[in-house]
Design an enzyme around this catalytic site. Sequence first.
Site, mmCIF file in Angstrom:
data_model
loop_
_atom_site.group_PDB
_atom_site.id
_atom_site.type_symbol
_atom_site.label_atom_id
_atom_site.label_comp_id
_atom_site.label_asym_id
_atom_site.label_seq_id
_atom_site.Cartn_x
_atom_site.Cartn_y
_atom_site.Cartn_z
ATOM 1 N N CYS A 189 0.823 -1.215 0.000
ATOM 2 C CA CYS A 189 0.000 0.000 0.000
ATOM 3 C C CYS A 189 0.857 1.265 0.000
ATOM 4 C CB CYS A 189 -0.975 -0.012 1.167
ATOM 5 S SG CYS A 189 -0.236 -0.345 2.766
ATOM 6 N N HIS A 190 2.139 1.137 0.329
ATOM 7 C CA HIS A 190 3.034 2.307 0.303
ATOM 8 C C HIS A 190 3.303 2.784 -1.129
ATOM 9 C CE1 HIS A 190 5.710 -1.202 -0.049
ATOM 10 N NE2 HIS A 190 6.507 -0.408 -0.748
#
Length: 153
Positions: free
Chosen positions: A121-122
Amino acid sequence: MKTRWMDSPIGGLRLHVDAGLLTAITFDAEPDGAPVADDLLDEVERQLGEYFAGERREFDLPLAADGTEFQKKVWAYLRKVPYGETVTYGQIATDLGYEPGISRAVGAANGANPIPIIVPCHRVIGSNGRLTGYAGGLERKQILLDLERPGLF
């Protein structure tokens, strides 16, 4: 459920496994005694260690993230975002067949991801190219993106 603390360049992580599946990774974990013996926890720690050392770009782990069907679609999409690349919330919405206006819902699903790093998700940024919210904090997000910068390793 079994858990284990792991040190990393982004702080202490707590690894959670249940029934032979990785179910969560939490940030800001504190050590809590002797490591729990478990083959999957060993493998998760090994693969994360390789990732942080710049030796691994993809993870091969059995996952089970609890979420809505929409969240699971977003998380499955995230697993396909290549190492070192980024996408926007609007791009994810469009690629999943939704209107770009649903990007806030994509952001909420991204923020609810229980298995960060493994489900990357980064790698999601704002449409203006800037870093936007990250459950682990923007400093951690920047460290992870810098780690994946081409030519760094």
